[in-house]
Design a protein around this motif. Sequence first.
Motif, PDB file in Angstrom:
ATOM      1  N   ALA A 211      -2.667  -8.706  -9.894  1.00 10.52           N
ATOM      2  CA  ALA A 211      -1.197  -8.470  -9.631  1.00 10.52           C
ATOM      3  C   ALA A 211      -0.923  -7.945  -8.289  1.00 10.52           C
ATOM      4  O   ALA A 211      -1.702  -7.788  -7.429  1.00 10.52           O
ATOM      5  N   PHE A 212       0.089  -7.443  -7.913  1.00  9.59           N
ATOM      6  CA  PHE A 212       0.928  -7.071  -6.624  1.00  9.59           C
ATOM      7  C   PHE A 212       0.104  -6.140  -5.947  1.00  9.59           C
ATOM      8  O   PHE A 212       0.140  -5.846  -4.836  1.00  9.59           O
ATOM      9  N   PHE A 213      -0.352  -5.240  -6.813  1.00  6.72           N
ATOM     10  CA  PHE A 213      -1.248  -3.850  -6.146  1.00  6.72           C
ATOM     11  C   PHE A 213      -2.613  -4.170  -6.256  1.00  6.72           C
ATOM     12  O   PHE A 213      -3.225  -3.136  -6.105  1.00  6.72           O
ATOM     13  N   ASP A 214      -3.102  -5.224  -6.699  1.00  6.56           N
ATOM     14  CA  ASP A 214      -4.575  -5.423  -6.729  1.00  6.56           C
ATOM     15  C   ASP A 214      -4.903  -6.100  -5.376  1.00  6.56           C
ATOM     16  O   ASP A 214      -5.422  -7.165  -5.165  1.00  6.56           O
TER      17      ASP A 214
ATOM     18  N   TRP B 226       0.625  -1.208   0.123  1.00  3.67           N
ATOM     19  CA  TRP B 226       0.068  -0.032  -0.071  1.00  3.67           C
ATOM     20  C   TRP B 226       0.764   1.219   0.210  1.00  3.67           C
ATOM     21  O   TRP B 226       0.528   2.135  -0.879  1.00  3.67           O
ATOM     22  N   GLY B 227       2.027   1.286   0.826  1.00  5.94           N
ATOM     23  CA  GLY B 227       2.731   2.560   0.837  1.00  5.94           C
ATOM     24  C   GLY B 227       3.691   2.496  -0.386  1.00  5.94           C
ATOM     25  O   GLY B 227       3.805   3.681  -0.895  1.00  5.94           O
ATOM     26  N   LEU B 228       4.143   1.581  -0.878  1.00 12.53           N
ATOM     27  CA  LEU B 228       4.784   1.484  -2.307  1.00 12.53           C
ATOM     28  C   LEU B 228       3.986   2.017  -3.257  1.00 12.53           C
ATOM     29  O   LEU B 228       4.585   2.698  -4.233  1.00 12.53           O
ATOM     30  N   ASN B 229       2.719   1.684  -3.498  1.00 16.46           N
ATOM     31  CA  ASN B 229       2.006   2.038  -4.408  1.00 16.46           C
ATOM     32  C   ASN B 229       1.717   3.568  -4.371  1.00 16.46           C
ATOM     33  O   ASN B 229       1.753   4.419  -5.430  1.00 16.46           O
TER      34      ASN B 229
END
Length: 776
Positions: free
Chosen positions: A270-273, A119-122
């Motif tokens: 994917a990883f941000f979903d 969540w933070g990296l996004n």
Amino acid sequence: MDFLKSAVASAMASGPPFPYSFGDQVDVDESIWTLYNGTRREDGSNCSIFSFDVAANRGGKLPLARNALKKMRTLRHPGAIKILDTVETETYIYVATERVVPLRWHVRRQSLTPETIKWGLNSIARTIKFINSDASSIHGSIKVGSIYTSESGEWKLGGFDVLSSVKDDESIIYTYGSLVPDSARYSPPEVLQGGWEVVKKNPHTAVDAFNLGTLIFEVFNGDYTGRDQAGQTKNIPPSMQASYKRLCNANPKARITVSAFLDQGNRTGAFFDTPLIKLTEGIDNLGIKTDGEREQFLEGLDQVSDDFPEEFFKMKVLPELMKSVEFGGGGPKAIGVTLKIASKLPSDDFESRMIPFIVRAFGNPDRAIRVALLDSLPNMIDRLPQKIVNDKIFPQLVTGFTDMAPIVREQTLKSVLTIVTKLSDRTINGELLKHLAKTANDEQPGIRTNTTICLGKIAKHLGTSSRAKVLIAAFSRSLRDPFVHARNAALMALAATTEYFTEEDCAARIIPAISPLLIDKEKMIRDQASRSVDAYLQKIRKAAASMPDTALPPPTGEDAPAARMGTPQPSGGGQGWTGWAISSFTNKISSAAGEMQPAAAAAATSPAMSPSPAMEPRKSTAGTASPMHRQVLKSPNPEASNVSSPSASAVADAFWQDDNADNGDDYWGDLNEDDDGFGETSQEKSVSAAAPKATASATPFDDSEPDFAGWLAAQSQKKSGLAKTLPKGLSKPTTAKKPVVKPVSKPAAKAAPAKKIDLAPKAAAEDEDDAWGDGW
């Protein structure tokens, strides 16, 4: 530290006004800035203050501080640190921002979950994309030391010391890029080999893309020591590894941009979903979403697991949800999620943020919101002050007892068990019982059943003076309910509340009310009734075992009665017992039929004598009683009467008056026996039974009765031959004729002359048998 604070204060005194107060210094990575916790003087709100001491400038880093000040003033993005105020003088530079905490703290403590890191990296990737694409700039210093977390837990990008526009050939990054602390550790390979001027020959996004890769490794592993670790997949989520490696490619032209990295991560699965990232994207626009979009968003929000940052829900999600409930039509789904999040708030935040909102929500006329509030009430009742519940919430809550929708009435009834501990005794025994009396007569059988269950569970909170009367009246009515589960609930409630009833109530009121259910049509009811009766009988037997054998004082001296009642004799077995019972019954009947007379008067009415023909017929005494009898009836205690030794029937009549005692049904609405179809009450039966006893005439015979005593005496004389004539008074036996009763307005007629009766024995005629029976 004190010296530094005094120096800052003296510097502020000589410069322009700065409406913020300095607090404790915050430990950060190596940086050109010193970070302090601060507060705003106007309202005391929290803030952070970045300070740069111009006078102590070392290594020529002042251009970096001024560049950072300039970029922070002009760059506005949700992912960047929010600027509140700035001050620049010849001696210092102050930048007041929202309250932030270095991300390094969380990384060192390893307090970040994988979902929170994603969540933070996004958020950081979105901010870098904005800088590279929309602002056509290069950040040049992406690392853990340049990122902070806000009070809401969101990751905020700072470290704008060398932020430069690619359109400016004289950008500071080309000249001062190497002066940034830890620049050599985080710089991409091409910069280490050819210097910052090489940035112009490669895509301007390459530097920030590589630094984003090193940031990913650092937050998942705790530290980044150098370029050898770039591209290693240790602790990196598998779904992110392929894209992460392309960010760390040694060839700057082969690296993917941050924008492409975001696109790959946002694909389905994917990883941000993730739910948390979707929540962040939708929370800001919750108020303008359609009903379908809002419902879908709230369903996803309700699935958010507990390991997500609480600060974000408290500072960002919760305020938006509260707005949606009150103004945006969020509905019951929004209220449920709001209260779920609020349950995790600290006590101070809950009191300041949620209690006013909950009070306002109970005043909302929307039935769906009311039901949602009642469902969530158990999760927050412990955090609501008693005064708030009793004075503000309960008056709004009780409107649900009279709602037209049965589900609202039922949920309101169930909530009583939750809030009863927060109500005052006056509220419980007053307004609450009034509403429960109404739900006990509800048209819905389930609500009637739940009312009985509710009363059984809150019995310990009821007032001791009226508790037994309320419970007996309520449970007695439920025992006659046509709904089988209502009757079963009443039996179970009675069995659970045995301790609140006296032995007299158990024997006189509760067991008689349960007894009809022993032959109920439903076996479940019969079995439960049997268990309940056994429980009460056990209590009664225990109480009876400790009672004395008699409550009457022993007869002594002059107070002893002249003649004792018959008592059971040891001889004769059961015959003696029945004989005593019959004699006692006969005594009661004969004593209740007329007046009580002294011993001398009783001798004058001996069966051996018949009334004199010349005797004037006595006036009718129907409806009267002797003074002695009236005194016994007035005083239930025979010892209090002037009569030294009243008969057993008079004592029984005195105790009979106890049936008129108040049964306490008026404590439960308008409940009485007539309402339940029992017809004549016990008081009415006692009065009607006593009426013929009180109105019986004291005259021993009427004109339709033969003088049995005189006839018997005449037969005795004939057989013995001792006397040819009868004694005086029996030669012409007559029976005083009953005077004729005339209307009150006319004078009473004189008594008719006595009728002569033939004493000679003869066969009994049919009419004489009928007259005998009537006379008896």
